[in-house]
Each structure stands twice: as C-alpha cells, then as structure tokens.
Design an enzyme around this catalytic site. Sequence first.
Site, short mmCIF file in Angstrom:
data_model
loop_
_atom_site.label_atom_id
_atom_site.label_comp_id
_atom_site.label_asym_id
_atom_site.label_seq_id
_atom_site.Cartn_x
_atom_site.Cartn_y
_atom_site.Cartn_z
N GLU A 1 2.27 12.72 21.35
CA GLU A 1 2.09 13.80 20.30
C GLU A 1 2.20 13.08 18.90
O GLU A 1 3.32 12.61 18.51
CB GLU A 1 2.94 14.97 20.17
CG GLU A 1 2.37 15.87 21.86
CD GLU A 1 3.13 17.06 21.69
OE1 GLU A 1 2.75 18.34 22.12
OE2 GLU A 1 4.22 17.07 21.47
N ASN B 1 5.51 21.61 24.10
CA ASN B 1 6.76 22.27 24.63
C ASN B 1 6.60 23.84 24.36
O ASN B 1 6.88 24.54 24.77
CB ASN B 1 7.95 21.80 24.02
CG ASN B 1 8.52 20.61 24.79
OD1 ASN B 1 8.21 20.54 25.75
ND2 ASN B 1 9.23 19.50 24.13
#
Length: 652
Positions: free
Chosen positions: A442, A480
């Site tokens: 990411e 997440n």
Amino acid sequence: MNETIEFSATVSATTRNGVLVVTIDNPPVNATSVDVRGGLAKALAHAETAADVTGVVVTGAGKTFIGGADIKEFGKPAMDPTLPAVIQNIEGLSKPVVAALNGAALGGGLEVALACHSRVAAPAAQVGLPEVKLGIVPGAGGTQRLPRLIGIPAALDLITSGRSVKAEEALKLGIVDTVAADLVEAAISAASALAGKPLRRTGELGMAAADPAEIAKTSAKILARARGQKAPAEAVRLVTSSDRPLAEGLADERATFLALRDSREATALRHVFFAERESSKVEGLEGIEPRPVRTIGICGLGLMGSGIAVSALGAGYSVIGLDQTAKAAEKGRERIIGLLERNVASGRLDQAGFEAQKVKLSVTATDADLAPCDLVVEAVFDDLAVKIDLFQRLDRVIRPDAVLATNTSYLNPDEIAAATAHPQRVLGLHFFSPAHVMRLLEVVRCAKTAPDVLATGLAVAKKLHKLPVVTGVTEGFIGNRIFSAYRREAEFLLEDGALPHEIDAALEDYGFPMGLFAVYDMAGLEIAWARRKRQAAARDPSERYVEIADTLCETGRLGQKAGRGWYAYLDGKRTIDPDVTAIIQAARAKKGIAPRAFTKEEVLERLLSAMAAEGKVLLAEGIAARPSDIDLVMINGYGFPAHKGGPMFVNG
Ligand code: 3H9
C-alpha cells in the site's frame, strides 16, 4: 532484401534468402487480435503458393513475440479466422515455418510457436501457457501439442501452474530448439535448412512414455491446490488424456476453453488481470518523473525491516540498515543474510547473486551513515513518538531531496510528516509481512506528499516486483479498514449464533486459504487486544461491541502459540474447544440474544456485504481511487480468493 508486403494493418513481411519473414506488430504485446489472425492467414496462403518462397519465419516487433489471445476480445462474438484455424494452417503448411521468439511467447503466442516446425529463441525470450491464471485452459492446441513435444509430466506442470520459463529452461525442456542472439538470421538459416525436407509437425509426434502412477500423484496434488477452481482441473484432464488422436483432443480442448471463457471464474480473473494494470495509473501523476533511487536506507532491522531489505537487495538496490545499537544492527545483518541463504537453498538465488547482494548490504547504528540514501524506509516499533523522533533525526542527516517512507500500519502518517522539515517528501510504504514474500504494497499518499515522491514510491514498488495500490490516509489504510469491518461482522455472527469453525469453514469453502479465526490464532490475539484497550475510552457506547475476543484474551487464550485461542491446539492440531463455545454462549446470554443457525451461504453473504459496504465508504471518502484497487488489496494481502474477483467485484 525484398519490398515489404502488408498482409494486414498488424502483419507484414519481407522475403530474405527465399524465406518470408513475417512480423507481427500489434502493440502493446502483439496479442492475436482478429487483424493479426487475418494477416497471418494471408501470409501463410501467400507463402504456400509463392514460387519464390521456400520457408517462413514468424517473429514479433518490439519486446514481445505474442502475448497471447487478445483478452479484451473475450466476451465478444468470435470472428474468423479463429486462432486454432490459423495454427492448423501453420502446422499443415507444406513449407517450413520457424518461430523466432524475440520475447514473451505466452498463451496463444506459445501455441503459434508450438505449431511451427522449429523454434528459435532470443536469450531474453520466455514461454508459458498462463491461461489457468485467467480461469481458462489453452484454447488453440497448447494442451495437446505441448505434451507431444515435452511429455505429459513437464506439460502438466507448466500448464497447470501457468508459470513461464526463460529461454535456457525452454531449451532444456525441449520447447525451443535453439537459443540464438542473432535471432532472425538464425531462424532464416533454420528455415532454409529445412526446405524440401520432411517437416517435424508437433501434432504428429508420438507421446513419450510416462509413469501413470507418477502422473496420477501429480494430478491429485494439483487438484488439491486448485481448491475447487475449474480451470486447473480441466487442464489436468486435457493434458493427461492427450495421448489420443490430435483432432479429438483439439475438439475437446476448444469446447472446454469456450465454456470456461464465459464462466464467472474467468470473468473474475480477467477483472483481476486488468485491475493489476490499472492500479498503477494514478490521477495527477501523468508525465511526473520519479526521483532516481539507487540506495535504500532501512530503519529497524526486525522481521519487517529484514524482509524489506531482502526485497530491495533482490531488486538490485544498495541497502544501508540502521538499528539502535551496533549489536542490534549486526543481528539484523545476520537475519538478512539468513533470509538470502534461504533463497539460495531453495534455488531462487544462485551463489553469484548471493555474493553480489551481500556486497550491497551494510548495517550501522549511526544515523549519519544513512547520508547516501535516496529513500529511507522506517520499520521501527509502531509508536508515534518513536517514529517522529526517528524522522526528525533523519531530517538532519539525509539529503533534502531524499524520500522518507513510513511503514506504519495504524498510525497517522500525516502526523509523522508534519513533524518533519519537508513533509512533501514523506509518504507511506505499507509492506505486508513477510515483506520479501508478500506482493501487496500500500503506497500511502499523505496530505502533503509531492507528486514526484508518490511516483517514486510507485516506481520503487514496481522494481521490487510488488503490486502497489495507492491509498489515502485513514486508520489502517484500505486493507485494515476493510479487514476491521469484516472482523466486526464475523464477531456479530458469533453473537448471533454461528461458531468460529462454522465461519471458518464457510470462508475456506469459498476459497480463502484459512478461516478468519484460524488466522487470528496463528498471528496471536494480543496486539489487537492491546489496540482495543487503547481505543476503549473513545468507543461510542451506543455502538455494538462484541466482548468475546477480550474474554478469550483475559483467560490467557492468546492464540496458537499459547496452545489455545479461538481453538484449542492439542499436539499442535487445531480442534474445536467447548470452552470457547461456552464463552460465546455466555456472551449471547448476557445480551439476551437468542442464537439462530446460519447456512454457509448466509455467513458468506454477511461477511462479503460487510467488506463491500466498507469499500464503498472508502471510495466515498476518496481513500481508494477505484473499486478494483480494493479488490487487489483484499486478494493480495488478506487471502481473498482471486478467482472470485474481490469483494467489490462480487458485490458490484
Ligand atoms: C490466451 O492466449 C488464450 C489462448 O490459449 C486461446 C485462444 C483461442 N490481451 O502487463 P503489461 C495489455 S489467453 C490484451 O503492463 P509488460 C495490458 O492490459 C492470454 N491486452 O506489460 C496493458 O494494457 P494497458 C494468455 C493485453 O511488458 C499492456 O498490454 N496470455 C494482453 O509488463 C501492457 O501490459 C497472457 O495471459 C493480452 N493478452 O508484460 C499474457 N496482455 O497499457 C498476459 C497484456 O492499457 N500478459 N495486455 O494497461 C502478460 O503477462 C504481460 O502483459 C506481458 C508483458 C508479459 C506480455
């Protein structure tokens, strides 16, 4: 040399020494679009009848031979001539046809080459039949001709894994006949030498004897790994039955290819294919040049930092590792070398490569030694004060144009950036553990990140062979955040009536390599517990909160390492634990919830909807640029089965 003949917009040829040298020029990857197929058919017809042509060479313009069928044409009505028909013409031509593989010959590209009477490869060429990765089987003879050329066991491996092999390995396997640097010249010579001689037609070759017991064993392994996916199973069936008349095998292969091509699985995998290419196209970065990076500094040489170092060394970067003390730095160096040695042991790295990488690694406990770095990635303890202190120290020793990256998972990188002298050079690079293995990265665009700094993050990610997905700043970033929503819903399901093993079974049946609660146990429950405790004061009391995980932790059930967590681990084996069931039942009773039974479909529906709903919020907030980026994150970081396409694709 003769004049150029244009057979179609993408296929042209010149005649050299009586050999028709046909070049396919269909950027970006010379896919066999209808124009290419039509051009090739015309070129073959010309070669068959032209008296001055004694043979044919087929090659590609640019760095690809043929990247395969045009995936963008899938789902549209098929147009003549079909690829199998063109390939039949190649094999049946009365004059020799030689494939000159200048670069990747993949899928339909390799199938074209297999039908040629000889194959010459440039050293940079690679060959493979990656169709199973797209949820299909080769549809133009690959499952029938490759086993005839290299035997069933080797063909089974290549076709069911979809892996491609480099020229040297292709030569050893017998897929190509020669590797030559002066490719086209060598191919012309080969065609001239074959002229007038009986031709070696792959489809007419007898099958080499193979041990049926070995084949059965390999097939069983492949099917187990496929976890219910159709394409690998069909590939096994077609390859292992290829010892039958060619026409019969080809007809079966074609029908299977067409049926799979229109399946949900193949549509999902095509979505993933294009999503991967789309993800690095980032708004605002058109024409922006990344900063040059040769030396990467890595702060914190624990598991994460070492993994990042191995990944960077493997990509050819010089690495300077920093840790708090000379002893810790040396320990980090040993860990990194240990990982490199493992790569040597597994054959992924040769001895010369190992030595070269070792030379490019140095470690230190002195900040100033990071001065030569073009990029510094921190992978220290996930604590804001620790990270801010480190970045402020780095500000004093590294060049003002060097890029600073934080590998934080949950902290706000904007707060870290704001504490530095040049926040525009700060971004997040959120690696997944183990960092030298996991493909997902990411790339966090902070509030002040300069466009060329973001471009640098993407360029480095590509060089590291990672799959970069750009995310905005939010707690937990894309992955997440979605994972939290998914976990929350799974815990609601527990209270509502499902048990951990039922939820895990539904996920594993769907294609996740492991259920959620089994993953928790493997990772350990204490980090998430500590985070929940930190967040407790800020939690909205009117929000539904499930206490079961806290109760488990309070009773010492911290996961597999503790011998018990969501499951019990008797002799290391995961088993359902009645004590956990009792804790769950007590939690339900405390809230007065009357439990109900859930089918696997209902469990999945709730979990997938929760992921997609959170994904929509991330899109609305501008954290994720497109739904397919979210799919890539969940597939590559959280075990979502690729052949299902990702949570946004499923709910799209
Ligand atoms: C097949 O062949 C079926 C047959 O058995 C039966 C037929 C009857 N079609 O990856 P890149 C585009 S199935 C259409 O970044 P690289 C890609 O979308 C096929 N487009 O380049 C991208 O477009 P954009 C089996 C394709 O240099 C651009 O090309 N073949 C195709 O890193 C550049 O792509 C495969 O599965 C295609 N086949 O790598 C091979 N391939 O710029 C798939 C690529 O608009 N391809 N594009 O985003 C690859 O593995 C790599 O693209 C390759 C080049 C190694 C060739």
